[in-house]
Write a protein that holds these residues in place. Structure first.
Motif, short mmCIF file in Angstrom:
data_model
loop_
_atom_site.label_atom_id
_atom_site.label_comp_id
_atom_site.label_asym_id
_atom_site.label_seq_id
_atom_site.Cartn_x
_atom_site.Cartn_y
_atom_site.Cartn_z
N GLY A 57 0.82 -1.21 0.00
CA GLY A 57 0.00 0.00 0.00
C GLY A 57 0.85 1.25 0.00
O GLY A 57 0.52 2.24 -0.69
N ALA A 58 1.94 1.23 0.75
CA ALA A 58 2.82 2.40 0.82
C ALA A 58 3.48 2.69 -0.51
O ALA A 58 3.54 3.84 -0.97
CB ALA A 58 3.87 2.19 1.91
N VAL A 59 3.97 1.64 -1.17
CA VAL A 59 4.63 1.84 -2.47
C VAL A 59 3.60 2.28 -3.52
O VAL A 59 3.88 3.14 -4.35
CB VAL A 59 5.36 0.57 -2.91
CG1 VAL A 59 5.98 0.77 -4.30
CG2 VAL A 59 6.46 0.20 -1.92
N GLN A 60 2.39 1.70 -3.47
CA GLN A 60 1.37 2.10 -4.44
C GLN A 60 0.98 3.56 -4.25
O GLN A 60 0.77 4.29 -5.23
CB GLN A 60 0.13 1.21 -4.30
CG GLN A 60 -0.93 1.45 -5.37
CD GLN A 60 -0.41 1.21 -6.77
OE1 GLN A 60 0.04 0.12 -7.10
NE2 GLN A 60 -0.47 2.24 -7.62
N SER A 61 0.88 4.00 -3.01
CA SER A 61 0.59 5.42 -2.74
C SER A 61 1.70 6.31 -3.28
O SER A 61 1.44 7.40 -3.82
CB SER A 61 0.41 5.64 -1.24
OG SER A 61 -0.71 4.94 -0.75
N TYR A 62 2.91 5.83 -3.15
CA TYR A 62 4.07 6.56 -3.67
C TYR A 62 3.97 6.69 -5.19
O TYR A 62 4.19 7.77 -5.76
CB TYR A 62 5.34 5.84 -3.24
CG TYR A 62 6.60 6.23 -3.98
CD1 TYR A 62 7.17 7.48 -3.81
CD2 TYR A 62 7.22 5.33 -4.85
CE1 TYR A 62 8.34 7.83 -4.49
CE2 TYR A 62 8.37 5.66 -5.52
CZ TYR A 62 8.93 6.92 -5.34
OH TYR A 62 10.08 7.27 -6.01
N VAL A 63 3.59 5.58 -5.88
CA VAL A 63 3.45 5.60 -7.34
C VAL A 63 2.30 6.52 -7.75
O VAL A 63 2.41 7.29 -8.72
CB VAL A 63 3.22 4.17 -7.88
CG1 VAL A 63 2.92 4.21 -9.38
CG2 VAL A 63 4.45 3.31 -7.61
N ASN A 64 1.19 6.48 -6.99
CA ASN A 64 0.06 7.37 -7.28
C ASN A 64 0.46 8.83 -7.16
O ASN A 64 0.03 9.68 -7.94
CB ASN A 64 -1.11 7.07 -6.35
CG ASN A 64 -1.71 5.69 -6.59
OD1 ASN A 64 -1.49 5.09 -7.65
ND2 ASN A 64 -2.47 5.20 -5.64
N GLU A 65 1.29 9.11 -6.16
CA GLU A 65 1.75 10.49 -5.98
C GLU A 65 2.65 10.92 -7.13
O GLU A 65 2.56 12.05 -7.61
CB GLU A 65 2.51 10.60 -4.64
CG GLU A 65 2.91 12.03 -4.30
CD GLU A 65 3.59 12.12 -2.95
OE1 GLU A 65 4.17 13.18 -2.66
OE2 GLU A 65 3.54 11.13 -2.20
N LEU A 66 3.50 9.99 -7.60
CA LEU A 66 4.33 10.31 -8.77
C LEU A 66 3.47 10.61 -9.98
O LEU A 66 3.84 11.41 -10.85
CB LEU A 66 5.26 9.14 -9.09
CG LEU A 66 6.39 8.85 -8.10
CD1 LEU A 66 7.17 7.62 -8.56
CD2 LEU A 66 7.32 10.05 -7.95
N GLY A 67 2.28 9.99 -10.05
CA GLY A 67 1.38 10.20 -11.18
C GLY A 67 0.83 11.61 -11.27
O GLY A 67 0.29 12.00 -12.31
N GLN A 68 0.97 12.40 -10.19
CA GLN A 68 0.50 13.79 -10.23
C GLN A 68 1.48 14.71 -10.96
O GLN A 68 1.13 15.84 -11.30
CB GLN A 68 0.27 14.30 -8.81
CG GLN A 68 -0.72 13.47 -8.00
CD GLN A 68 -2.04 13.30 -8.72
OE1 GLN A 68 -2.65 14.28 -9.15
NE2 GLN A 68 -2.49 12.05 -8.85
N ALA A 69 2.70 14.24 -11.17
CA ALA A 69 3.68 15.06 -11.90
C ALA A 69 3.19 15.32 -13.31
O ALA A 69 2.43 14.53 -13.88
CB ALA A 69 5.03 14.35 -11.92
#
Length: 517
Positions: A57-69
């Motif tokens: 879950g933590a890594v997926q949240s990190y990837v989702n946050e990268l998707g905002q770039a």
């Protein structure tokens, strides 16, 4: 015996070291088997003490946050569009790192586990999060968001002013190369993009070179084919539609191999595009529609194209016969039924379509480079194979309209016909080829007649007239009823009363006679 004691003591010491190791004055205990040990991270994000589910879950949240770039897709002339990485299908390519992180330091013999734990204490373990992007999502973004950057080339073309040709130079265009741009965006995101930062990618723009050179356009001067039809009986609205459709086609330059669609050139049929309501054919009937009369434009062009001997790839006849050309010499277009008139410039040179209207006549002339022999002529001949004449009128009673209202549509004879192309050389026929065949519906003369009246006698007369299936009889009956109504309007109330009483007595006498009294 001493050797046995030594082995047992060594094993006990290793167990003790594994269970409770003192490093720099601190005691470090082994992590539970379902959690990640201290010192393990992913892309610098600490995963210590997390279960596998928590880490995922933590890594997926990190990837989702990268998707905002955001990444700027840049076109020519400083134009660009900003698109988020989530729109480009950012995803996590190596989710197996979490299970590896959970098992790190918990596999192998005691020595291997001890060594792994010491490595974590000394330098830790950082797993890279490998990203991927959906190429189809990238393609969709390029297609939908970047097509506005396309600047299509304007081909060099001809204009005709006061009977003379003028050459207009073309303009170079630029078009987004979708395949190359998708590859460039993907390579950037999976290669040089710095995670967490916004980026920039240059779209690959392909040069769209215009067609045409002055030398080849200057050769266009010969009349390849011309044809004229008359719309002298048309009203103002239909006449305007014919002139408007003609003007939309006029001035077209076609290069060798170019396809011309009449429908695509004269659409849309709207008031904004210069059309008005006028009569047209629909399902074997004449109805008013926006753009009525446009088929005379396509028909006139069709006959000019035939005489220029260009390649016709689509042609349809009307549902009923038209009067401005011979049977099978027409070409209908219709949005509702998908009819179009399409042809190809199958010559080796550009052609120019000149269209104009004057004195309620429309003329199309096709100019090009004449390569046909001078002793060769082409003519077209219509042949009627079958003719079917309507036998009776069709009359429709309309109870919502008063007596006197009548709308009549002309009859149309049904035909089967075909068109022949006749080639002569030195005046002698050398070939006769069938160009097309056509079927036209028969349609009787039709009338919609009002029968509503406060006078039941008048309504009865109209119904009797309609039963004869003769529009002429219906018209005569309407005239008689109007004459009767006019005569009745001139009588005094006393005279009207006397007439009514006489009619009542006559009706009673008829009833008595019928009853045998």
């Amino acid at each position: 015996m001493n050797r046995m004691k030594t082995v047992l003591m060594t094993a006990a010491m290793l167990v003790c070291v594994f269970a409770c190791t003192v490093v720099a004055g601190k005691t470090v205990y082994a992590a539970p088997n379902d959690t990640i040990q201290t010192g393990i991270s992913a892309d610098g994000m600490d995963l210590s003490g997390m279960t596998q589910e928590q880490a995922q879950g933590a890594v997926q949240s990190y990837v989702n946050e990268l998707g905002q770039a955001q990444v700027q897709l840049q076109a020519q002339d400083g134009q660009s569009v900003s698109i988020s990485l989530s729109e480009l299908g950012i995803s996590w390519k190596n989710p197996e790192l979490v299970s590896e992180a959970v098992s790190l330091g918990k596999k192998g013999n005691i020595v291997a586990r001890y060594k792994a734990e010491k490595d974590l204490q000394n330098k830790g373990k950082n797993y890279p999060v490998v990203l991927d992007f959906d190429k189809e999502a990238i393609r969709q973004a390029v297609t939908e968001r970047c097509s506005k950057f396309n600047v299509e080339a304007i081909d060099a073309h001809l204009t005709r002013v006061d009977g003379s040709f003028q050459i207009e130079d073309g303009q170079t265009g630029y078009v987004v190369d979708e395949n190359a741009s998708v590859a460039a965006i993907y390579d950037y995101l999976t290669g040089s993009w710095v995670k967490g930062e916004n980026g920039n990618v240059a779209l690959v723009m392909a040069v769209d070179e215009p067609k045409g050179k002055t030398e080849e356009l200057a050769k266009v001067k010969d009349v390849l084919g011309t044809f004229t039809t008359s719309y002298s009986t048309s009203g103002a609205s239909r006449s305007k539609n014919v002139a408007n459709g003609c003007s939309l086609i006029n001035g077209t330059t076609l290069y060798p191999g170019d396809t011309f669609s009449t429908y695509n050139t004269v659409k849309p049929f709207s008031t904004e595009n210069g059309y008005e309501m006028a009569g047209s054919y629909l399902n074997g009937k004449v109805v008013d529609s926006i753009g009525g009369g446009i088929c005379q434009v396509s028909t006139t062009l069709y006959n000019a194209v035939l005489r220029a001997e260009l390649e016709v790839t689509e042609r349809h006849n009307h549902s009923m016969i038209v009067t401005y050309v011979d049977p099978s010499a027409d070409a209908a277009i219709a949005e509702s039924s998908g009819k179009d008139f399409v042809f190809v410039n199958n010559t080796d040179y550009p052609i120019y379509i000149d269209g104009h209207t004057a004195d309620k006549k429309i003329t199309f002339t096709i100019y090009g480079v004449e390569t046909r022999a001078k002793n060769r002529t082409v003519a077209y001949e219509s042949e009627v194979i079958e003719k079917k004449v309507p036998e009776a009128d069709q009359i429709i009673a309309d109870a919502s309209q008063p007596i006197g209202v009548i709308s009549v549509s002309s009859a149309h004879i049904g035909y089967k016909a075909r068109l022949w192309k006749i080639v002569k050389e030195n005046g002698v026929e050398v070939s006769r080829e069938q160009v097309n065949s056509s079927n036209y519906k028969m349609s009787p003369r039709t009338a919609t007649v009002g029968i509503a009246s406060p006078d039941p006698n008048a309504t009865s007369q109209m119904q009797a007239a309609i039963a004869t299936s003769s529009i002429d009889t219906v018209k005569a009956t309407i005239s008689n009823i109007k004459a009767q109504q006019a005569a009745a309007a001139a009588l005094t109330p006393e005279q009207l009363q006397a007439i009514a009483e006489a009619q009542a007595q006559a009706a009673q006498a008829q009833q008595d006679a019928a009853a045998g009294n």
